[in-house]
Design a protein around this motif. Sequence first.
Motif, mmCIF file in Angstrom:
data_model
loop_
_atom_site.group_PDB
_atom_site.id
_atom_site.type_symbol
_atom_site.label_atom_id
_atom_site.label_comp_id
_atom_site.label_asym_id
_atom_site.label_seq_id
_atom_site.Cartn_x
_atom_site.Cartn_y
_atom_site.Cartn_z
ATOM 1 N N ALA A 186 0.824 -1.216 0.000
ATOM 2 C CA ALA A 186 0.000 0.000 0.000
ATOM 3 C C ALA A 186 0.859 1.268 0.000
ATOM 4 O O ALA A 186 0.504 2.259 -0.635
ATOM 5 C CB ALA A 186 -0.931 -0.009 1.210
ATOM 6 N N HIS A 187 2.002 1.231 0.688
ATOM 7 C CA HIS A 187 2.812 2.458 0.786
ATOM 8 C C HIS A 187 3.459 2.814 -0.555
ATOM 9 O O HIS A 187 4.010 3.893 -0.703
ATOM 10 C CB HIS A 187 3.859 2.326 1.891
ATOM 11 C CG HIS A 187 4.891 1.270 1.611
ATOM 12 N ND1 HIS A 187 4.755 -0.037 2.040
ATOM 13 C CD2 HIS A 187 6.052 1.317 0.929
ATOM 14 C CE1 HIS A 187 5.799 -0.727 1.639
ATOM 15 N NE2 HIS A 187 6.602 0.056 0.952
ATOM 16 N N GLU A 188 3.389 1.931 -1.547
ATOM 17 C CA GLU A 188 3.940 2.246 -2.873
ATOM 18 C C GLU A 188 2.900 2.879 -3.800
ATOM 19 O O GLU A 188 3.183 3.166 -4.962
ATOM 20 C CB GLU A 188 4.514 0.992 -3.534
ATOM 21 C CG GLU A 188 5.768 0.441 -2.871
ATOM 22 C CD GLU A 188 7.006 1.316 -3.081
ATOM 23 O OE1 GLU A 188 6.963 2.234 -3.932
ATOM 24 O OE2 GLU A 188 8.016 1.091 -2.382
ATOM 25 N N PHE A 189 1.679 3.079 -3.290
ATOM 26 C CA PHE A 189 0.642 3.675 -4.132
ATOM 27 C C PHE A 189 0.766 5.196 -4.129
ATOM 28 O O PHE A 189 0.057 5.912 -3.427
ATOM 29 C CB PHE A 189 -0.760 3.246 -3.662
ATOM 30 C CG PHE A 189 -1.846 3.625 -4.640
ATOM 31 C CD1 PHE A 189 -2.009 2.932 -5.829
ATOM 32 C CD2 PHE A 189 -2.685 4.710 -4.379
ATOM 33 C CE1 PHE A 189 -2.998 3.293 -6.736
ATOM 34 C CE2 PHE A 189 -3.674 5.082 -5.299
ATOM 35 C CZ PHE A 189 -3.820 4.377 -6.477
ATOM 36 N N HIS A 190 1.721 5.686 -4.927
ATOM 37 C CA HIS A 190 1.897 7.131 -5.103
ATOM 38 C C HIS A 190 2.462 7.355 -6.513
ATOM 39 O O HIS A 190 2.985 6.414 -7.132
ATOM 40 C CB HIS A 190 2.787 7.717 -4.001
ATOM 41 C CG HIS A 190 4.149 7.079 -3.915
ATOM 42 N ND1 HIS A 190 5.195 7.449 -4.719
ATOM 43 C CD2 HIS A 190 4.602 6.073 -3.126
ATOM 44 C CE1 HIS A 190 6.254 6.713 -4.418
ATOM 45 N NE2 HIS A 190 5.919 5.869 -3.465
ATOM 46 N N PRO A 191 2.365 8.598 -7.011
ATOM 47 C CA PRO A 191 2.679 8.843 -8.431
ATOM 48 C C PRO A 191 4.082 8.410 -8.867
ATOM 49 O O PRO A 191 4.268 7.995 -10.006
ATOM 50 C CB PRO A 191 2.523 10.367 -8.560
ATOM 51 C CG PRO A 191 1.513 10.712 -7.525
ATOM 52 C CD PRO A 191 1.791 9.792 -6.371
ATOM 53 N N ALA A 192 5.072 8.481 -7.985
ATOM 54 C CA ALA A 192 6.426 8.102 -8.384
ATOM 55 C C ALA A 192 6.589 6.588 -8.450
ATOM 56 O O ALA A 192 7.612 6.085 -8.910
ATOM 57 C CB ALA A 192 7.446 8.696 -7.419
ATOM 58 N N SER A 193 5.569 5.863 -7.980
ATOM 59 C CA SER A 193 5.684 4.404 -7.964
ATOM 60 C C SER A 193 4.494 3.744 -8.666
ATOM 61 O O SER A 193 4.356 3.855 -9.882
ATOM 62 C CB SER A 193 5.848 3.925 -6.521
ATOM 63 O OG SER A 193 6.108 2.556 -6.469
ATOM 64 N N LEU A 194 3.593 3.113 -7.929
ATOM 65 C CA LEU A 194 2.569 2.272 -8.562
ATOM 66 C C LEU A 194 1.347 3.023 -9.080
ATOM 67 O O LEU A 194 0.659 2.552 -9.980
ATOM 68 C CB LEU A 194 2.101 1.189 -7.585
ATOM 69 C CG LEU A 194 3.160 0.171 -7.164
ATOM 70 C CD1 LEU A 194 2.558 -0.822 -6.166
ATOM 71 C CD2 LEU A 194 3.696 -0.584 -8.378
ATOM 72 N N GLU A 195 1.042 4.176 -8.520
ATOM 73 C CA GLU A 195 -0.190 4.879 -8.895
ATOM 74 C C GLU A 195 -0.123 5.332 -10.357
ATOM 75 O O GLU A 195 0.891 5.846 -10.828
ATOM 76 C CB GLU A 195 -0.381 6.094 -7.958
ATOM 77 C CG GLU A 195 -1.726 6.784 -8.109
ATOM 78 C CD GLU A 195 -1.780 7.833 -9.216
ATOM 79 O OE1 GLU A 195 -2.880 8.163 -9.667
ATOM 80 O OE2 GLU A 195 -0.699 8.313 -9.654
ATOM 81 N N TYR A 196 -1.234 5.124 -11.090
ATOM 82 C CA TYR A 196 -1.282 5.503 -12.502
ATOM 83 C C TYR A 196 -2.673 6.040 -12.823
ATOM 84 O O TYR A 196 -3.627 5.267 -12.889
ATOM 85 C CB TYR A 196 -0.951 4.294 -13.375
ATOM 86 C CG TYR A 196 -0.834 4.602 -14.866
ATOM 87 C CD1 TYR A 196 0.110 5.518 -15.330
ATOM 88 C CD2 TYR A 196 -1.652 3.960 -15.795
ATOM 89 C CE1 TYR A 196 0.227 5.788 -16.685
ATOM 90 C CE2 TYR A 196 -1.534 4.225 -17.160
ATOM 91 C CZ TYR A 196 -0.594 5.138 -17.592
ATOM 92 O OH TYR A 196 -0.472 5.410 -18.933
ATOM 93 N N TYR A 197 -2.788 7.334 -12.993
ATOM 94 C CA TYR A 197 -4.083 7.966 -13.265
ATOM 95 C C TYR A 197 -5.167 7.475 -12.300
ATOM 96 O O TYR A 197 -6.268 7.108 -12.717
ATOM 97 C CB TYR A 197 -4.503 7.764 -14.719
ATOM 98 C CG TYR A 197 -3.569 8.439 -15.700
ATOM 99 C CD1 TYR A 197 -3.626 9.811 -15.931
ATOM 100 C CD2 TYR A 197 -2.598 7.699 -16.379
ATOM 101 C CE1 TYR A 197 -2.750 10.431 -16.819
ATOM 102 C CE2 TYR A 197 -1.715 8.324 -17.277
ATOM 103 C CZ TYR A 197 -1.802 9.682 -17.480
ATOM 104 O OH TYR A 197 -0.941 10.293 -18.353
ATOM 105 N N GLY A 198 -4.807 7.395 -11.030
ATOM 106 C CA GLY A 198 -5.770 7.002 -10.001
ATOM 107 C C GLY A 198 -5.927 5.505 -9.831
ATOM 108 O O GLY A 198 -6.627 5.056 -8.910
ATOM 109 N N GLY A 199 -5.332 4.723 -10.683
ATOM 110 C CA GLY A 199 -5.433 3.268 -10.573
ATOM 111 C C GLY A 199 -4.067 2.624 -10.638
ATOM 112 O O GLY A 199 -3.062 3.211 -10.211
ATOM 113 N N LEU A 200 -4.049 1.421 -11.207
ATOM 114 C CA LEU A 200 -2.809 0.649 -11.297
ATOM 115 C C LEU A 200 -2.537 0.262 -12.746
ATOM 116 O O LEU A 200 -3.464 0.051 -13.526
ATOM 117 C CB LEU A 200 -2.938 -0.637 -10.478
ATOM 118 C CG LEU A 200 -3.069 -0.481 -8.966
ATOM 119 C CD1 LEU A 200 -3.593 -1.779 -8.356
ATOM 120 C CD2 LEU A 200 -1.723 -0.098 -8.362
#
Length: 476
Positions: A186-200
């Motif tokens: 969960a801590h990787e859900f941010h724009p520099a990592s896993l987050e992509y236009y609000g999803g994955l």
Amino acid sequence: MEMKRVLSVASECVPLVKTGGLADVVGALPAALAAQGWQMRVLIPAYRPLRAQIADWPEVFAEEDLFGGRGAVKAGDVAGVPMLLLDAPHLYDREGGPYNSGGVDWPDNPQRFAALSWIAARIAREGLADGWRPQVLHAHDWQAGYAPTYLAFGGPRDVATVMTIHNIAFQGWADAPMLGTLRLPAHEFHPASLEYYGGLSSLKAGLVTADKITTVSPSYAAELMRPEFGMGLEGVIAARAADVQGILNGVDEGVWSPEAEAVPYTSRRMKGKAANRAALCEEFGLDVPGPLAIVVSRMTDQKGIDLLPQVLPDFIAGGGGLAILGSGDPALESAMLDLVRRYPGRVALRLGYDEALSHRMFAGGDAVLVPSRFEPCGLTQLYGLRYGTVPVVAAVGGLADTVIHANPAALAADVATGITFHPTDAPAFAQALRQLLALHAQPAVWARLVRHAMAQPVGWEGSAAAYAQLYDGILR
Ligand code: ADP
């Protein structure tokens, strides 16, 4: 010599399963890399049609709860390639294609291919029961995007990773709440990592976590950093520009050889090509005084086929003719049918997919037209070079990297191999066809162009050496 080891992870591989060019590349690399000192094993899912074939293969890895059921990796050789098949019936034993059934994507595609990636990352860490463990993990397209990700997020690692983009259009989308289901932190859900236009996006995940990124031509590598080509990922790729490389695909020179066609020919003995041309005209009911062009293509917007109705009238008036093989978008198919009706004896069409016919067309054609709007690598221009079927191509992606335009300087220096045009629109395409007519009308110039096209290397050696160098550079 001790072979270095790489695990290639993908959703398709010839000859086992193929829906597109990805399968050709994944299937061709192991043999090409063996010559470079790398032993490549290929991991793909055991789709329903493959399960009978692997029944007797030994199990070399397993996980009891792989996204809702047991997953077992089985090892065996197929056409000389060491294959690993992930048998997980709850994910892959289904009626339909690898990604969809009846044109509808499997709703659990995120889990299905996360599972493939998960097992790849585990193999990279733990090795197989037979003691084999890779030094490099090579992930292909969105289906394998989470393989470098799981490895990167799983603590210190000694296996290097490569993410290859064959088709940026498919990005492995999943909604944000899937994060936990997909075993992502969960801590990787941010724009520099896993987050992509609000999803994955599994492809984005691979692009931010892999040590190196490749795509299938140098020009496409540069184009992907621009919004017109990057399809939303341009920023992600541009941010990693220092780690991005374009490596061209090759073709199997044994399968694609003018010496293996109905009437064999070589660049030194071109008589056979004339015989193949006559046979092709007969087969298609064509009578063409000037250059006989061919198109072998999926019929989609990408391929620029829609420009043909605008540029053909002048080409036909100048003596040219066209044989088309392809299928796809119904509107494009009917536009091609209109051309056939308008120019009987000069334009002919076969709808469908027919590899044997495509061989006869390359053997018999004078030129191959590839007016793509974008083209990651492209294969038909490479066949064209090999067969002395002069490529007339839009100067984008791999097309720009593989065809040397017949401008006056290139002709004078004897290095031209085809005709390129830019941008991909009707005026530029029409101009290219005028040049085709003009060059074809000068037999000595044309013969030199054809000879140079045929001398161009289009096999896998150069690409395999580039991949080997890439792997060597990232070994840990
Ligand atoms: P893409 O993967 O975007 O379709 P490529 O040029 O990379 O484009 O690869 C297309 C491959 O499919 C080539 O090998 C081409 O010869 C083949 N192909 C496309 N359409 C047909 C067809 N209708 N019949 C036979 N082969 C085809």
